[in-house]
Design a protein around this motif. Structure first.
Motif, mmCIF file in Angstrom:
data_model
loop_
_atom_site.group_PDB
_atom_site.id
_atom_site.type_symbol
_atom_site.label_atom_id
_atom_site.label_comp_id
_atom_site.label_asym_id
_atom_site.label_seq_id
_atom_site.Cartn_x
_atom_site.Cartn_y
_atom_site.Cartn_z
ATOM 1 N N ILE A 32 5.586 38.530 -56.476
ATOM 2 C CA ILE A 32 5.013 37.680 -57.529
ATOM 3 C C ILE A 32 6.122 37.045 -58.359
ATOM 4 C CG2 ILE A 32 3.523 37.652 -59.566
ATOM 5 C CD1 ILE A 32 1.946 38.072 -57.068
ATOM 6 N N LYS A 33 7.236 37.750 -58.500
ATOM 7 C CA LYS A 33 8.343 37.236 -59.310
ATOM 8 C C LYS A 33 8.989 35.996 -58.686
ATOM 9 C CE LYS A 33 9.548 41.622 -61.506
ATOM 10 N NZ LYS A 33 10.575 42.665 -61.706
ATOM 11 N N LEU A 34 8.723 35.759 -57.415
ATOM 12 C CA LEU A 34 9.270 34.569 -56.771
ATOM 13 C C LEU A 34 8.562 33.297 -57.220
ATOM 14 C CD1 LEU A 34 9.640 35.878 -53.093
ATOM 15 C CD2 LEU A 34 11.474 35.517 -54.751
ATOM 16 N N PHE A 35 7.421 33.447 -57.878
ATOM 17 C CA PHE A 35 6.598 32.299 -58.251
ATOM 18 C C PHE A 35 6.408 32.252 -59.771
ATOM 19 C CE2 PHE A 35 5.481 33.691 -54.024
ATOM 20 C CZ PHE A 35 5.514 32.507 -53.289
ATOM 21 N N GLU A 36 6.269 31.050 -60.264
ATOM 22 C CA GLU A 36 5.992 30.872 -61.693
ATOM 23 C C GLU A 36 4.480 30.913 -61.897
ATOM 24 O OE1 GLU A 36 6.977 27.791 -65.390
ATOM 25 O OE2 GLU A 36 7.538 27.286 -63.327
ATOM 26 N N VAL A 37 4.019 31.945 -62.573
ATOM 27 C CA VAL A 37 2.593 32.134 -62.799
ATOM 28 C C VAL A 37 2.376 32.211 -64.308
ATOM 29 C CG1 VAL A 37 0.564 33.544 -62.312
ATOM 30 C CG2 VAL A 37 2.415 33.414 -60.627
ATOM 31 N N ARG A 38 1.782 31.198 -64.884
ATOM 32 C CA ARG A 38 1.640 31.133 -66.334
ATOM 33 C C ARG A 38 0.280 31.617 -66.823
ATOM 34 N NH1 ARG A 38 4.488 25.302 -67.852
ATOM 35 N NH2 ARG A 38 6.569 25.802 -66.999
ATOM 36 N N SER A 39 -0.695 31.616 -65.960
ATOM 37 C CA SER A 39 -2.051 32.002 -66.349
ATOM 38 C C SER A 39 -2.332 33.433 -65.924
ATOM 39 C CB SER A 39 -3.067 31.065 -65.688
ATOM 40 O OG SER A 39 -4.374 31.611 -65.720
ATOM 41 N N GLU A 40 -2.858 34.224 -66.850
ATOM 42 C CA GLU A 40 -3.195 35.598 -66.509
ATOM 43 C C GLU A 40 -4.307 35.655 -65.468
ATOM 44 O OE1 GLU A 40 -3.995 39.925 -68.661
ATOM 45 O OE2 GLU A 40 -3.897 38.090 -69.869
ATOM 46 N N GLY A 41 -5.236 34.712 -65.538
ATOM 47 C CA GLY A 41 -6.298 34.675 -64.547
ATOM 48 C C GLY A 41 -5.769 34.414 -63.154
ATOM 49 N N VAL A 42 -4.842 33.477 -63.032
ATOM 50 C CA VAL A 42 -4.222 33.198 -61.732
ATOM 51 C C VAL A 42 -3.421 34.405 -61.264
ATOM 52 C CG1 VAL A 42 -2.515 31.769 -60.531
ATOM 53 C CG2 VAL A 42 -4.164 30.709 -62.087
ATOM 54 N N TYR A 43 -2.722 35.040 -62.197
ATOM 55 C CA TYR A 43 -1.954 36.233 -61.827
ATOM 56 C C TYR A 43 -2.874 37.312 -61.241
ATOM 57 C CZ TYR A 43 0.713 40.525 -62.138
ATOM 58 O OH TYR A 43 1.315 41.711 -61.825
ATOM 59 N N GLN A 44 -3.992 37.519 -61.866
ATOM 60 C CA GLN A 44 -4.911 38.543 -61.368
ATOM 61 C C GLN A 44 -5.425 38.195 -59.975
ATOM 62 O OE1 GLN A 44 -7.980 39.301 -64.239
ATOM 63 N NE2 GLN A 44 -6.571 40.111 -65.778
ATOM 64 N N GLN A 45 -5.713 36.927 -59.726
ATOM 65 C CA GLN A 45 -6.163 36.516 -58.398
ATOM 66 C C GLN A 45 -5.078 36.743 -57.354
ATOM 67 O OE1 GLN A 45 -7.260 32.421 -59.140
ATOM 68 N NE2 GLN A 45 -9.404 32.932 -59.528
ATOM 69 N N LEU A 46 -3.850 36.382 -57.682
ATOM 70 C CA LEU A 46 -2.737 36.577 -56.750
ATOM 71 C C LEU A 46 -2.491 38.053 -56.482
ATOM 72 C CD1 LEU A 46 -0.223 33.898 -58.095
ATOM 73 C CD2 LEU A 46 -1.510 33.813 -55.945
ATOM 74 N N GLU A 47 -2.557 38.856 -57.544
ATOM 75 C CA GLU A 47 -2.304 40.284 -57.381
ATOM 76 C C GLU A 47 -3.393 40.935 -56.523
ATOM 77 O OE1 GLU A 47 -0.443 44.060 -57.824
ATOM 78 O OE2 GLU A 47 0.226 41.981 -57.864
ATOM 79 N N GLN A 48 -4.630 40.546 -56.724
ATOM 80 C CA GLN A 48 -5.705 41.071 -55.896
ATOM 81 C C GLN A 48 -5.485 40.709 -54.431
ATOM 82 O OE1 GLN A 48 -8.950 39.209 -58.026
ATOM 83 N NE2 GLN A 48 -9.688 41.179 -58.766
ATOM 84 N N ALA A 49 -5.143 39.453 -54.171
ATOM 85 C CA ALA A 49 -4.917 39.010 -52.794
ATOM 86 C C ALA A 49 -3.743 39.753 -52.165
ATOM 87 C CB ALA A 49 -4.682 37.504 -52.762
ATOM 88 N N ARG A 50 -2.666 39.923 -52.935
ATOM 89 C CA ARG A 50 -1.484 40.623 -52.410
ATOM 90 C C ARG A 50 -1.817 42.053 -52.027
ATOM 91 N NH1 ARG A 50 2.019 44.364 -53.653
ATOM 92 N NH2 ARG A 50 1.011 44.826 -55.638
ATOM 93 N N VAL A 51 -2.495 42.761 -52.920
ATOM 94 C CA VAL A 51 -2.804 44.170 -52.680
ATOM 95 C C VAL A 51 -3.745 44.332 -51.493
ATOM 96 C CG1 VAL A 51 -3.921 46.207 -53.643
ATOM 97 C CG2 VAL A 51 -2.337 44.874 -55.045
ATOM 98 N N ILE A 52 -4.792 43.528 -51.435
ATOM 99 C CA ILE A 52 -5.750 43.657 -50.339
ATOM 100 C C ILE A 52 -5.092 43.349 -49.003
ATOM 101 C CG2 ILE A 52 -7.825 42.619 -49.340
ATOM 102 C CD1 ILE A 52 -8.913 42.381 -52.192
ATOM 103 N N ALA A 53 -4.253 42.298 -48.971
ATOM 104 C CA ALA A 53 -3.606 41.919 -47.714
ATOM 105 C C ALA A 53 -2.660 42.995 -47.212
ATOM 106 C CB ALA A 53 -2.858 40.602 -47.904
#
Length: 369
Positions: A32-53
């Motif tokens: 996640i640190k490789l990407f600029e994520v400014r929105s907490e909502g977007v961060y949560q979506q990315l984190e969910q996708a990362r963990v599930i994958a």
């Protein structure tokens, strides 16, 4: 009559997402640190996708490691809750071993992250002997005061009425083919980061030593001090300490050498110094006892045993000719193996991840007589 018993820290078998990394960089995954994520909502979506994958590959490998251990009784660490254990058993482990582990036990312990110890058991051993649970007891609520174990070494980090076990000591009274055996499953305090001029292991050692003393005290109170040698008891789990290690010296291109080192002090000396119990992994070659690879760059890397099967003197004597096994096929490719120990990794194993766990299962076949 034989019984096959194993211990395995499966590394964070969780049912929850951790979104604290959005505000705490130390808890944010490196991808996640490789990407600029400014929105907490977007961060949560990315984190969910990362963990599930990533979790699907990880748990397939975890199940493969358990299947290769092929234990009748399986002691597990870092289980979120019974729902997580059941989902893993049904969705992954069942595909590897079938309807093997019908008996499942977990008691919520003290860990701040909610990870607990658990036990899976077959209804019968491979020999067809019935495995029965007579009683299960948690010691999670036991305090230093209860056992009189508080001392000046603990005063810097603990209070007398704190709970001794940072997770639990789960005590199971079993009958295996009609023969009694008592099993203790633990997950001791982690080493943590350096503090107050001490490395993490030294700083936290008084807590682990107290946990080991408490386990021994529980056993001695149960069977009578001085009368434990003839009893059948086994202590299993991730004890987060070691009595020896193998320093890994070198780098990939230049090659490696391996230097066996004996530690002058360990919390686990409580179990071994007077023959109270035997760490059966020490029956293996000194370079072949490790269950975890630790590395913080080329300057700090070693192999050590954190996962244990301790046998009572009676069980150790009855099984003097047997060796424990260590299942290392789920280790990532970054793990440095001493010569002659290389194994075939599970499909889709990565350089650092996915992997079965950072720990290796330890398993041993015991003769019960």
């Amino acid at each position: 009559m034989s019984l096959r018993i194993a211990t395995f820290n499966v590394e964070n078998l969780m049912t929850r997402f951790d979104f604290t990394g959005f505000r705490n960089q130390l808890r944010q995954d490196r991808v996640i640190k490789l990407f600029e994520v400014r929105s907490e909502g977007v961060y949560q979506q990315l984190e969910q996708a990362r963990v599930i994958a990533s979790t699907d590959d990880t748990r397939q490998m975890t199940a493969l490691a358990i299947a290769d251990a092929d234990a009748d009784i399986l002691c597990l660490q870092e289980i979120d809750n019974m729902e997580a254990l059941q989902a893993f058993e049904y969705g992954y482990l069942f595909r590897m071993v079938g309807t093997g582990y019908r008996q499942k036990y977990l008691v919520e312990g003290n860990d701040s992250r909610g990870i607990d110890v658990a036990v899976l058991m077959r209804e019968e051993t491979r020999d067809g002997q019935k495995i029965e649970l007579k009683e299960i007891k948690s010691h999670a609520m036991t305090t230093y005061r209860d056992l009189g174990l508080f001392d000046e070494n603990l005063a810097a980090t603990s209070h007398i009425d704190d709970k001794i076990f940072k997770r639990d000591c789960l005590e199971l009274d079993l009958l295996v083919g009609g023969l009694p055996m008592t099993l203790y499953v633990v997950h001791f305090k982690s080493m943590g980061s350096p503090r107050d001029g001490l490395d993490g292991r030294r700083y936290t050692m008084p807590v682990r030593r107290a946990e080991a003393r408490a386990v021994r005290r529980i056993i001695e109170d149960r069977f009578g001090a001085g009368h434990t040698a003839g009893k059948r008891f086994v202590i299993c789990g991730d004890m987060n300490d070691y009595q020896e290690r193998v320093d890994v010296i070198g780098a990939r291109r230049a090659g490696y050498t391996f230097d066996h080192q004996v530690e002058s002090e360990s919390a686990l000396d409580v179990f071994s110094h007077d023959g109270f119990s035997e760490n059966v992994v020490r029956r293996r070659d000194p370079l072949d006892r490790w269950t975890l690879y630790h590395a913080r760059g080329p300057e700090e890397q070693w192999l050590c045993q954190l996962d244990y099967i301790w046998l009572s003197p009676a069980l150790a004597k009855a099984n003097a000719g047997r060796l424990p096994e260590i299942v290392r096929n789920g280790q990532p490719y970054r793990t440095v193996f001493p010569p002659g120990q290389e194994v075939e990794r599970y499909p889709r194993t990565g350089w650092d991840r996915p992997k079965a766990s950072d720990h290796c299962p330890v398993v041993m076949t015991l003769d019960l007589i």
